[in-house]
Design an enzyme around this catalytic site. Structure first.
Site, PDB file in Angstrom:
ATOM      1  N   ASP A 100       8.399   2.049   0.878  1.00  0.00           N
ATOM      2  CA  ASP A 100       8.200   0.907   0.003  1.00  0.00           C
ATOM      3  C   ASP A 100       9.319   0.785  -1.026  1.00  0.00           C
ATOM      4  OD1 ASP A 100       6.776  -1.368  -0.760  1.00  0.00           O
ATOM      5  OD2 ASP A 100       4.855  -0.325  -0.785  1.00  0.00           O
ATOM      6  N   TRP A 121      12.745  -4.422   2.671  1.00  0.00           N
ATOM      7  CA  TRP A 121      14.046  -4.827   2.155  1.00  0.00           C
ATOM      8  C   TRP A 121      14.158  -6.346   1.967  1.00  0.00           C
ATOM      9  CZ3 TRP A 121      19.132  -2.693   4.822  1.00  0.00           C
ATOM     10  CH2 TRP A 121      20.246  -3.092   4.083  1.00  0.00           C
ATOM     11  N   PRO A 122      13.890  -7.179   2.991  1.00  0.00           N
ATOM     12  CA  PRO A 122      14.013  -8.627   2.761  1.00  0.00           C
ATOM     13  C   PRO A 122      12.962  -9.180   1.802  1.00  0.00           C
ATOM     14  CG  PRO A 122      13.134  -8.202   4.934  1.00  0.00           C
ATOM     15  CD  PRO A 122      13.566  -6.878   4.382  1.00  0.00           C
ATOM     16  N   ASP A 169       1.749  -9.729   0.200  1.00  0.00           N
ATOM     17  CA  ASP A 169       0.696  -8.914   0.804  1.00  0.00           C
ATOM     18  C   ASP A 169      -0.463  -9.809   1.231  1.00  0.00           C
ATOM     19  OD1 ASP A 169       2.233  -6.779   0.090  1.00  0.00           O
ATOM     20  OD2 ASP A 169       0.804  -5.921  -1.318  1.00  0.00           O
TER      21      ASP A 169
END
Length: 326
Positions: A156, A189-190, A217
């Site tokens: 994460d 990452w993106p 999320d």
């Protein structure tokens, strides 16, 4: 129920993938986060707390209920598992009350069922839930995960500097590969790029990670599910061009079988994730899932679409009416 109709199609695109030979089709399995979050009170909630019993139960249910036979093979241990401190050698250790036999024993149990084991950590000082992170310990933690028998690592991005992402994830991928143990590497990452309003370097992301989170999320609600579908249909920075065997855009977990969706909404949710060729990571309680939801998740025709070896992400070709909202 649907205010409009989205038609999706796929176009073949050749892209360069992370060269570890893994995740050639979208990953299928079970992950605890959306359903069980960070419940650590095992005295009050012995069957639902983040402890070894929960994950052993889910491994048993995956096998006994036909999910393993359908292709669901990963059991992912999400946030909130570590003890507050590393051991004297600087290695991570599990909370001793909730994981009295340790992570290696849990991984061995999951493997004994013919399944694979995944684990969570964070590139920053702390995990998103505030547990100890991997900052300054990337190589040690990569080797620890390999020694424990991990088959997947979810890394994460909380409590980490945005400017370090383009260095940290490739470094962790290097250390994971250096262990010699095959481990799927999944990263956000993106997603961090989107939050920081930075154009993502998808070629670099795909060379580093086997799957990557991009958007918010998921929650156990129709608003959340349809929000993800609507956003996915925009094909942000042509992200579908970088999606395929070895590397996958990940719209987050499957919440079918929980509390927030109607039967028709569950069909839209699961059907669209299959059309997206998305990872299918169930976030529900397989010990008590209802038969209707279970049948949907085991639908062979939908799973065949999702697991097509070409791995092409469906994209909208026509919109009739407004975006799906109700």
């Amino acid at each position: 129920m649907l205010a409009s109709i989205l038609l999706f199609t796929s176009l073949f695109t050749l892209v360069i993938a992370l060269d570890n030979g893994l995740a050639l089709t979208p990953t299928m399995g079970w992950r605890n986060w959306e359903r069980f979050r960070c419940e650590v009170d095992c005295e009050t909630y012995p069957n639902d707390c983040i402890g070894e019993r929960l994950f052993m139960d889910m491994a048993d249910a995956i096998v006994a209920s036909g999910f393993k036979a359908a292709g669901y093979e990963y059991v992912l241990l999400d946030d909130c598992w570590p003890a507050p401190h590393r051991d004297s050698s600087g290695r991570l250790q599990a909370d001793p009350k909730r994981f009295p036999h340790g992570i290696k024993a849990l991984a061995d149990y999951i493997h004994s069922k013919g399944l694979k084991f995944g684990i969570y950590e964070d590139f920053g000082k702390k995990t998103c839930a505030g547990y100890i992170g991997s900052e300054f310990y990337l190589q040690t933690d990569a080797q620890t995960f390999a020694d424990w028998g991990a088959d997947l690592v979810f890394f994460d991005h909380c409590y980490a500097a945005a400017k370090d992402m383009k260095y940290g994830f490739p470094i962790m991928e290097f250390f994971l590969n250096k262990t010699g143990r095959p481990m799927i590497f999944t990263c956000p990452w993106p997603m961090d790029n989107r939050i920081q309003h930075i154009k993502p370097d998808f070629p670099a992301i795909r060379k580093t990670c086997n799957m990557w989170r991009i958007y918010n999320d998921i929650e156990d609600s129709w608003d959340s599910v349809i929000g993800i579908i609507n956003w996915w249909s925009k094909d942000w920075y042509n992200m579908s061009a970088y999606h395929g065997p070895g590397g996958w855009n990940n719209p987050d977990m499957i919440v079918v079988g929980n509390f927030g969706l109607s039967p028709d909404q569950e069909k839209v949710h699961f059907g669209m994730w299959c059309i997206f060729a998305a990872p299918l990571l169930l976030a529900n309680d397989l010990r008590s899932i209802n038969n209707r939801s279970k049948a949907l998740l085991l639908n062979k025709r939908l799973l065949a679409i999702n697991q097509d070896p070409l791995g092409i992400q469906g994209k909208p070709i026509q919109m009739v009416g407004k975006l799906l909202t109700d």
